[in-house]
Each structure stands twice: as structure tokens, then as C-alpha cells.
Design a protein around this motif. Structure first.
Motif, PDB file in Angstrom:
ATOM      1  N   PRO A  57     -81.127 -91.503  29.524  1.00  0.00           N
ATOM      2  CA  PRO A  57     -82.380 -91.462  28.967  1.00  0.00           C
ATOM      3  C   PRO A  57     -83.224 -90.517  29.795  1.00  0.00           C
ATOM      4  O   PRO A  57     -84.448 -89.958  29.170  1.00  0.00           O
ATOM      5  N   GLN A  58     -83.109 -90.055  30.885  1.00  0.00           N
ATOM      6  CA  GLN A  58     -83.870 -89.388  31.756  1.00  0.00           C
ATOM      7  C   GLN A  58     -83.824 -87.811  31.128  1.00  0.00           C
ATOM      8  O   GLN A  58     -84.800 -87.039  31.534  1.00  0.00           O
ATOM      9  N   ASP A  59     -82.764 -87.572  30.515  1.00  0.00           N
ATOM     10  CA  ASP A  59     -82.617 -86.228  29.685  1.00  0.00           C
ATOM     11  C   ASP A  59     -83.294 -86.172  28.521  1.00  0.00           C
ATOM     12  O   ASP A  59     -83.359 -85.050  27.828  1.00  0.00           O
ATOM     13  N   LEU A  60     -83.927 -87.169  28.109  1.00  0.00           N
ATOM     14  CA  LEU A  60     -84.617 -86.948  26.747  1.00  0.00           C
ATOM     15  C   LEU A  60     -86.153 -86.847  26.905  1.00  0.00           C
ATOM     16  O   LEU A  60     -86.774 -87.499  27.833  1.00  0.00           O
ATOM     17  N   TYR A  61     -86.749 -85.929  26.211  1.00  0.00           N
ATOM     18  CA  TYR A  61     -88.218 -85.752  26.054  1.00  0.00           C
ATOM     19  C   TYR A  61     -88.895 -85.944  24.691  1.00  0.00           C
ATOM     20  O   TYR A  61     -88.074 -85.382  23.885  1.00  0.00           O
TER      21      TYR A  61
END
Length: 404
Positions: A57-61
Motif C-alpha cells: 500500500p505504500q506504493d499507492l497514491y
């Protein structure tokens, strides 16, 4: 050691039972402070601290746009701004847009249900990385003429269609159109929040109408500075090709969890700070109760000293009573916290982003234990006025009166 501990606990219970008003007041005060703080922490944990149910989820914006010349804008994106973010030479794995539309779903029993459906561009579900429950959009769905294909939510599939495993390809009716079901969304998929229907649309490269929410996933290991530089370069190209709509416009990205939660995060943090203050006040009240009880027990301590009790044993007994009170306060506080969460959900909090369920997991229990330990330390080890250890002050007060 166990024998000494059991004897201390037994003696503490007997002492507390002799004056039930004191332990009742202390437990209720602690339970209210711990319960209120824990219940709000559980909502903060569910909304802000719990990871999103998507891979990496850290790669989602979330993506918005803004104007640098002071003009007001909705912050939404155009189809062209979405399409160009999918250029293969960028560090963006996938970018997609979603546009809301009010629709009226006609259930099998003929009951109309007004809801918000979202028209989404290519790669929308692939971007989030969860496998579809059934089917999904195909390339042909994004190219088709006429009514768009529909993906339904897991909830609609379960509650309306009875988890029909053959649902893909069957018709679905709305007041505005009739079309077919292309798939069922993943069970835990909730983006945008509360959506039950997604329709396939194509992101037109020459579309300049700003009407879409934007989402993107970056490639693993992408540096945020590199991402911002690439997006600035993309927008510069758009400003050159479409100056009327994109001149002085920039992309603005936020981690997806901030996009999903929105203003709710600041509200939760304010409420959590207020309940933390309530816990501090509860600790101060328990401190005062302990000091008053210690002063009233001077005669008892005098008798125990006369019979040969040591200073260490007296202090240990006072601590045992406090730990016992804190433990009972923790158990009652957990009950208060659970009841508080259920009350919040019944009052409508379950309709807010990420609060459809507020689990009482290990992190919530750990927070409750930490709050209890803090309350115990606050009440027994720190005098906020003079910085003197309360246990020693209490022991000195009691022993001094006994020796006098």
C-alpha cells in the motif's frame, strides 16, 4: 515468590473490601479514562494506522491537481492528464481515473435503490493489486459502444445475487440503462468508499474536462522526488498542448490512506487528544484518592510497624493494592471501550471511510495495557506538583504519623 505474591494479593483484597467506596471510585475513574481513550484509539487505529488491504500500500497514491496562479479549481483530473501518466518510460506502474455518477439500481424484486456508481478508466482494478472475485473488465469493455460493462461489489453479489458463481455475463438493470455484469470486485475492495458499481470508460488522451478522481501505483522502489519530477514533466507537456486547461496546473499526490480518510484524520486526532486529557485527569483523581486513603491509614500502619513490619513490606503492599485496582480498571475499561465503539458505529460512524469495522486486535489491547501502566505510574510514581515519588511520600507520611 508466588506464595508472597498470593499473600499480598489476598491481603490487598481484604483491605479493599473493608472500604468498598474507595476501590469503587478508583475503578470507575480508571475505567472511564482508559475506556474512552481506548475506544477512540481503536477508531484511529482502524482509520489511520491499519494498513490498507492492498499489496504494497505504500506504493499507492491519490492524485489531484492544483493551479499555481491563484485560480480556484476542483482538483479533479481530465482524461488526458490520466492517460499521459501511463507512458511506459515513467516510474508509474499504472494510473487510473474514476468519475462519480448518480444511478438507480433496480433490484431483482423491482425495488429501486439510488446509489453512486463510478465510471473508471483502464487498469483501475489492476492498479490496486487485489484479485477479482469473479471476472473483471476486459480490453473490449473499454472499447465497447453503448451501455458500459459493470463490475459489482462483493456486497451486492452476496446480498442481492446470493453469491451466484455464474453471475458474469448476466444482465443488470438500472433506471438509466440496462447492461451486463463483467465481474465481481474483491471482497475487501472499497475505493472509492461505499461504491457498489463500477462502469468501464476509456481515458481519452485529448479530454480536457476535469471530472475524475485520480489514483496511481508507482513501481517498487520509486523515489518520491523522481515521481514528482516526472509528473511535473508530464504536466509541462500538457500545458504546451492544452494551455487553456493545463497552463499553471500541477499534479498533487498524497498517500492513498490520506486520500481515503480525508478530513476524518484531523477530527480523529483532535478527539483522541481530548480523550487522552481525560485519562490524565482520571490519573490525577486516582492519585488524590490514594493520598487521602494513605493519610487515613496512619493508625493501621502504626500497628503494623509495632508488630515488626518493614518499610519495604508496607510499600510493597501499597503497590499491590494499586496494581490490583489498575487491573480491575483495565478489564472494566476494555468493556467500556467496546461498548463505546459499538455506540459510535450505531450512530453512523460505520458509514465513514475505513470505519465499517473497528477490530479489537492486539494493538488495541496493547494500547489499553499501556494506558493502564501509564495511569498506574502517574498515580503512584509522580507527584506533578513537587516531583516527589508518591509511594515514598505516602510511606513517609504514614510511617511518620505512626512513629509520632
Amino acid at each position: 515468590f508466588r506464595r508472597v505474591l498470593f499473600r499480598s494479593l489476598k491481603f490487598a483484597v481484604r483491605n479493599l473490601r473493608r472500604t468498598p467506596a474507595f476501590p469503587l471510585a478508583a475503578v470507575v475513574t480508571l475505567a472511564l479514562g482508559i475506556g474512552a481513550t481506548t475506544s477512540i484509539f481503536s477508531t484511529v487505529n482502524a482509520a489511520l494506522l491499519r494498513p490498507l488491504p492492498y499489496p504494497n500500500p505504500q506504493d499507492l497514491y491519490g492524485i489531484r491537481t492544483a493551479l499555481t496562479d491563484g485560480r480556484v479549481t476542483t482538483g479533479l483530473l481530465s482524461g488526458g492528464e490520466i492517460a499521459r501518466l501511463n507512458a511506459p518510460d515513467l516510474s508509474i506502474f499504472k494510473a487510473a481515473g474514476a468519475q462519480p455518477n448518480q444511478i438507480t439500481f433496480l433490484r431483482n424484486d423491482g425495488v429501486p435503490v439510488t446509489t453512486t456508481g463510478w465510471a473508471v478508466t483502464e487498469g483501475f482494478f489492476e492498479l490496486f493489486g487485489l484479485p477479482m472475485t469473479l471476472g473483471g473488465f476486459t480490453d473490449a469493455d473499454y472499447q465497447r459502444q453503448g451501455p458500459p460493462a459493470i463490475v459489482i461489489s462483493y456486497r451486492i453479489w452476496r446480498d442481492v445475487y446470493g453469491s451466484d458463481p455464474q453471475i458474469v455475463g448476466k444482465p443488470i438493470r438500472f433506471a438509466e440503462l440496462a447492461t451486463t455484469i463483467s465481474g465481481v470486485a474483491p471482497k475487501n475492495f472499497d475505493t472509492p468508499h461505499g461504491t457498489d458499481f463500477w462502469a468501464a470508460i476509456r481515458a481519452q488522451p485529448d479530454d480536457v474536462g476535469h471530472s475524475q478522481e485520480g489514483y496511481l501505483r508507482v513501481k517498487p522502489g520509486t523515489n518520491p522526488e523522481r515521481l514528482h519530477g516526472e509528473m511535473a514533466s508530464v504536466m509541462a507537456g500538457l500545458a504546451k498542448d492544452f494551455p487553456a486547461s493545463d497552463l499553471n496546473r500541477i499534479y498533487v499526490t498524497k498517500p492513498l490512506v490520506e486520500t481515503v480518510v480525508g478530513d476524518l484524520s484531523s477530527i480523529l486526532l483532535i478527539v483522541f487528544s481530548a480523550t487522552a486529557l481525560l485519562l490524565v485527569l482520571a490519573c490525577v483523581n486516582v492519585t488524590n484518592l490514594l493520598l487521602a486513603r494513605g493519610a487515613a491509614r496512619a493508625r493501621e500502619m502504626a500497628v503494623r510497624l509495632t508488630l515488626g513490619a518493614s518499610r519495604g513490606r508496607i510499600v510493597r503492599q501499597l503497590l499491590t493494592e494499586s496494581v490490583l485496582l489498575a487491573g480491575v480498571g483495565l478489564l472494566v475499561g476494555l468493556g467500556v471501550a467496546y461498548g463505546g465503539v459499538q455506540l459510535l458505529l450505531s450512530l453512523g460512524a460505520s458509514k465513514l471511510p475505513r470505519l465499517d469495522s473497528v477490530p479489537f486486535d492486539a494493538s488495541v489491547f496493547g494500547f489499553a495495557v499501556a494506558a493502564t501502566v501509564m495511569a498506574l505510574l502517574q498515580a503512584h510514581l509522580a507527584d506533578p506538583t513537587h516531583g516527589v515519588a508518591v509511594v515514598e511520600r505516602l510511606a513517609d507520611t504514614v510511617l511518620g504519623a505512626a512513629l509520632a
